[in-house]
Design an enzyme around this catalytic site. Sequence first.
Site, PDB file in Angstrom:
ATOM      1  N   ASP A   1       0.806  -1.228   0.000  1.00 22.57           N
ATOM      2  CA  ASP A   1       0.000   0.000   0.000  1.00 22.57           C
ATOM      3  C   ASP A   1       0.837   1.275   0.000  1.00 22.57           C
ATOM      4  O   ASP A   1       0.416   2.308   0.533  1.00 22.57           O
ATOM      5  CB  ASP A   1      -0.968   0.017   1.196  1.00 22.57           C
ATOM      6  CG  ASP A   1      -1.879  -1.193   1.191  1.00 22.57           C
ATOM      7  OD1 ASP A   1      -2.232  -1.644   0.094  1.00 22.57           O
ATOM      8  OD2 ASP A   1      -2.240  -1.670   2.275  1.00 22.57           O
TER       9      ASP A   1
ATOM     10  N   GLN B   1       1.999  -5.943  -3.253  1.00 21.27           N
ATOM     11  CA  GLN B   1       2.447  -6.084  -1.859  1.00 21.27           C
ATOM     12  C   GLN B   1       3.736  -5.276  -1.663  1.00 21.27           C
ATOM     13  O   GLN B   1       3.911  -4.275  -2.322  1.00 21.27           O
ATOM     14  CB  GLN B   1       2.639  -7.563  -1.472  1.00 21.27           C
ATOM     15  CG  GLN B   1       1.337  -8.372  -1.392  1.00 21.27           C
ATOM     16  CD  GLN B   1       0.784  -8.798  -2.730  1.00 21.27           C
ATOM     17  OE1 GLN B   1       1.455  -9.425  -3.513  1.00 21.27           O
ATOM     18  NE2 GLN B   1      -0.460  -8.480  -3.012  1.00 21.27           N
TER      19      GLN B   1
ATOM     20  N   LYS C   1       1.798   2.279  -5.044  1.00 19.68           N
ATOM     21  CA  LYS C   1       2.355   1.774  -6.306  1.00 19.68           C
ATOM     22  C   LYS C   1       1.442   2.051  -7.497  1.00 19.68           C
ATOM     23  O   LYS C   1       1.904   2.414  -8.576  1.00 19.68           O
ATOM     24  CB  LYS C   1       2.615   0.261  -6.192  1.00 19.68           C
ATOM     25  CG  LYS C   1       3.580  -0.100  -5.082  1.00 19.68           C
ATOM     26  CD  LYS C   1       3.683  -1.596  -4.891  1.00 19.68           C
ATOM     27  CE  LYS C   1       2.440  -2.266  -4.360  1.00 19.68           C
ATOM     28  NZ  LYS C   1       2.080  -1.968  -2.970  1.00 19.68           N
TER      29      LYS C   1
ATOM     30  N   GLY D   1      -4.513  -4.190  -3.907  1.00 18.49           N
ATOM     31  CA  GLY D   1      -5.518  -3.163  -4.179  1.00 18.49           C
ATOM     32  C   GLY D   1      -4.763  -1.909  -4.541  1.00 18.49           C
ATOM     33  O   GLY D   1      -4.147  -1.283  -3.678  1.00 18.49           O
ATOM     34  N   HIS D   2      -4.722  -1.586  -5.815  1.00 17.38           N
ATOM     35  CA  HIS D   2      -3.954  -0.442  -6.296  1.00 17.38           C
ATOM     36  C   HIS D   2      -4.908   0.671  -6.709  1.00 17.38           C
ATOM     37  O   HIS D   2      -5.708   0.502  -7.625  1.00 17.38           O
ATOM     38  CB  HIS D   2      -3.047  -0.866  -7.468  1.00 17.38           C
ATOM     39  CG  HIS D   2      -1.992  -1.857  -7.063  1.00 17.38           C
ATOM     40  ND1 HIS D   2      -1.062  -2.373  -7.923  1.00 17.38           N
ATOM     41  CD2 HIS D   2      -1.711  -2.409  -5.839  1.00 17.38           C
ATOM     42  CE1 HIS D   2      -0.264  -3.201  -7.267  1.00 17.38           C
ATOM     43  NE2 HIS D   2      -0.642  -3.248  -6.007  1.00 17.38           N
TER      44      HIS D   2
HETATM   45  P1  GDP Z   1      -0.804   0.450  -3.530  1.00 23.49           P
HETATM   46  O1  GDP Z   1      -1.421  -0.836  -3.097  1.00 23.49           O
HETATM   47  O2  GDP Z   1       0.661   0.484  -3.292  1.00 23.49           O
HETATM   48  O3  GDP Z   1      -1.148   0.802  -4.954  1.00 23.49           O
HETATM   49  O4  GDP Z   1      -1.433   1.571  -2.601  1.00 23.49           O
HETATM   50  P2  GDP Z   1      -2.998   1.716  -2.195  1.00 23.49           P
HETATM   51  O5  GDP Z   1      -3.758   2.177  -3.379  1.00 23.49           O
HETATM   52  O6  GDP Z   1      -3.490   0.493  -1.514  1.00 23.49           O
HETATM   53  O7  GDP Z   1      -2.908   2.826  -1.059  1.00 23.49           O
HETATM   54  C1  GDP Z   1      -2.368   4.072  -1.298  1.00 23.49           C
HETATM   55  C2  GDP Z   1      -3.444   5.133  -1.010  1.00 23.49           C
HETATM   56  O8  GDP Z   1      -2.818   6.377  -0.903  1.00 23.49           O
HETATM   57  C3  GDP Z   1      -4.459   5.278  -2.123  1.00 23.49           C
HETATM   58  O9  GDP Z   1      -5.681   5.635  -1.546  1.00 23.49           O
HETATM   59  C4  GDP Z   1      -3.911   6.414  -2.969  1.00 23.49           C
HETATM   60  O10 GDP Z   1      -4.909   7.130  -3.658  1.00 23.49           O
HETATM   61  C5  GDP Z   1      -3.281   7.277  -1.909  1.00 23.49           C
HETATM   62  N1  GDP Z   1      -2.083   8.034  -2.323  1.00 23.49           N
HETATM   63  C6  GDP Z   1      -1.066   7.649  -3.130  1.00 23.49           C
HETATM   64  N2  GDP Z   1      -0.088   8.596  -3.156  1.00 23.49           N
HETATM   65  C7  GDP Z   1      -0.515   9.575  -2.349  1.00 23.49           C
HETATM   66  C8  GDP Z   1       0.062  10.827  -1.921  1.00 23.49           C
HETATM   67  O11 GDP Z   1       1.174  11.190  -2.282  1.00 23.49           O
HETATM   68  N3  GDP Z   1      -0.677  11.579  -1.047  1.00 23.49           N
HETATM   69  C9  GDP Z   1      -1.912  11.189  -0.609  1.00 23.49           C
HETATM   70  N4  GDP Z   1      -2.557  11.999   0.227  1.00 23.49           N
HETATM   71  N5  GDP Z   1      -2.477  10.023  -0.981  1.00 23.49           N
HETATM   72  C10 GDP Z   1      -1.783   9.233  -1.827  1.00 23.49           C
HETATM   73  P1  IMO Z   2      -0.902  -4.090  -2.304  1.00 23.73           P
HETATM   74  O1  IMO Z   2      -0.465  -4.618  -3.654  1.00 23.73           O
HETATM   75  C1  IMO Z   2      -0.968  -4.605   2.024  1.00 23.73           C
HETATM   76  C2  IMO Z   2      -1.011  -8.721   3.554  1.00 23.73           C
HETATM   77  C3  IMO Z   2      -2.277  -9.194   4.249  1.00 23.73           C
HETATM   78  C4  IMO Z   2      -1.688 -10.201   5.224  1.00 23.73           C
HETATM   79  C5  IMO Z   2      -0.570 -10.830   4.425  1.00 23.73           C
HETATM   80  C6  IMO Z   2      -0.937 -12.128   3.726  1.00 23.73           C
HETATM   81  O2  IMO Z   2      -2.199  -3.379  -2.345  1.00 23.73           O
HETATM   82  O3  IMO Z   2       0.192  -3.330  -1.653  1.00 23.73           O
HETATM   83  P2  IMO Z   2      -2.460 -12.791   1.657  1.00 23.73           P
HETATM   84  O4  IMO Z   2      -3.852 -12.429   1.297  1.00 23.73           O
HETATM   85  O5  IMO Z   2      -1.458 -12.393   0.641  1.00 23.73           O
HETATM   86  O6  IMO Z   2      -2.337 -14.230   2.056  1.00 23.73           O
HETATM   87  O7  IMO Z   2      -2.143 -11.951   2.992  1.00 23.73           O
HETATM   88  O8  IMO Z   2      -0.201  -9.876   3.433  1.00 23.73           O
HETATM   89  N1  IMO Z   2      -1.226  -8.179   2.176  1.00 23.73           N
HETATM   90  C7  IMO Z   2      -1.170  -6.881   1.867  1.00 23.73           C
HETATM   91  N2  IMO Z   2      -0.998  -5.791   2.648  1.00 23.73           N
HETATM   92  N3  IMO Z   2      -1.076  -4.457   0.679  1.00 23.73           N
HETATM   93  C8  IMO Z   2      -1.232  -5.533  -0.117  1.00 23.73           C
HETATM   94  O9  IMO Z   2      -1.210  -5.444  -1.460  1.00 23.73           O
HETATM   95  C9  IMO Z   2      -1.332  -6.818   0.467  1.00 23.73           C
HETATM   96  N4  IMO Z   2      -1.493  -8.079  -0.003  1.00 23.73           N
HETATM   97  C10 IMO Z   2      -1.419  -8.891   1.055  1.00 23.73           C
HETATM   98  O10 IMO Z   2      -2.911  -8.126   4.913  1.00 23.73           O
HETATM   99  O11 IMO Z   2      -1.112  -9.544   6.315  1.00 23.73           O
HETATM  100 MG    MG Z   3      -2.921  -1.549  -1.838  1.00 24.79          MG
END
Ligand code: GDP
Ligand code: IMO
Ligand code: MG
Length: 420
Positions: free
Chosen positions: A12, A221, A15, A39-40
């Site tokens: 998270d 991840q 990315k 979840g991107h």
């Molecule tokens: P990912 O899994 O690495 O793609 O990240 P996620 O989407 O799960 O979580 C990142 C969250 O932060 C999302 O809600 C993005 O919209 C938000 N986000 C990403 N970059 C920034 C930033 O620079 N500032 C803020 N405020 N939010 C951001």
């Molecule tokens: P993105 O791509 C954050 C965590 C789960 C759990 C562990 C194992 O959005 O960054 P799994 O379902 O893979 O067996 O879970 O890994 N986990 C993540 N945490 N971002 C993710 O993906 C994750 N994918 C798995 O919360 O602790």
């Molecule tokens: Mg994510």
Amino acid sequence: MVDVILGLQWGDEGKGKIVDYFANDYDVIARFQGGPNAGHTLYVDGKKIVLHQIPSGIFHENKTNLIGNGVVLDPVILKKECDNVSAFGVNYKKNLFISERTHLILPTHRAIDRASELSKGIEKIGSTLKGIGPAYMDKTGRNGLRVGNLLDKSFTTEYIKLRLKHQKLLDSFNFNEDISGWEEEFFDAVEFLRGFNIVNGEYFINEKIREGQRVLAEGAQGSMLDVDFGTFPFVTSSSTISAGVCTGLGVAPQKIREVFGVSKAYCTRVGSGPFPTELNDETGELIRNTGHEFGSTTGRPRRCGWIDGVALQYACMINGVTQIIMTKADILDNLAELKVCNGYNINGEEKNIVPFQMNRVNIEPVYKTFPGWQEDITAITQYQDLPEAMKNYISYLNGYLGVPVKYISNGPGRDQIVVA
Ligand code: GDP
Ligand code: IMO
Ligand code: MG
């Protein structure tokens, strides 16, 4: 030539946004591991969309998006994602390709994931319950079914054989929920998947590389969730690091050029497991609320804490990170002071290495404190306009990590990024 964008923390890191930002400069965007546990989040025309298995380049016209062999794919979730992106006018039939070697997540994998987590006490992994672990177990156990098998006449028979094996496992967990509804959905999605662009991923991508096309590999991840180098057993089941690109796409190591490591300006973790810099206090709460730190896939509150330099340095080492992209810097805008963990105190001894079993030792983080910038940075577009206090924070990290922070993301929007 292949560049990589991957997470340096526990996922998270942002990315999705970063891949979407960089996609303009590439011809092919490819996922190489993970599955719908990811979840991107992207903002397209100001609207939020969360991708789970489709690469984050999908909103750019005329870019090829590939789901590589290293991914585990849930057809049911893919079908939903395709419907979602279609609503944005994306022609996925033209731009999305799937490797025939990609393993399938079956309804029974999800059931086993659930049964296995339910059977555990405090040692729960906190899995996303998407069937990731069981699907990779069937891959390495040489039982799994792959996307290419969908085209075999014997697919249903093979599915039934595997289901019988899985049933034995489910019985041993005393799992007796009815999953026939899941299976119905699955076979419906299997029909949908049969009509897809199913390709030999390794020839497909190497041909593109030979033609001079630029490939961007999108990690899911984060490095600390890597099955080998993460905080085992509190990890996911795939190789989330740059080495995973080679096995997850079928590209040779010398084809890899830049490795962009994405890190938040602080740190989060969702699910169980060690997190030395976790803040179980008001500051942690403030970061969670300001940063909307709730899971994109499961909605669970994310644990928040200070940036962990020791873990970051480790992640830079195992990935060969060439540039760091710091995200969510704006979330720290209101803090009077911030901290960087630059050592772990373990049994009275200060170290800056990640120990073998983080969960079995008591780690007291050693911090260096910095004054906050206490200024809204979300509209800044030039590095020179960033607050001095922030530049100091970044400059310290550059020195400590030995890898430069080259981009700073200062908001969720597509264009909110500052080049250092
Ligand atoms: P990912 O899994 O690495 O793609 O990240 P996620 O989407 O799960 O979580 C990142 C969250 O932060 C999302 O809600 C993005 O919209 C938000 N986000 C990403 N970059 C920034 C930033 O620079 N500032 C803020 N405020 N939010 C951001
Ligand atoms: P993105 O791509 C954050 C965590 C789960 C759990 C562990 C194992 O959005 O960054 P799994 O379902 O893979 O067996 O879970 O890994 N986990 C993540 N945490 N971002 C993710 O993906 C994750 N994918 C798995 O919360 O602790
Ligand atoms: Mg994510």
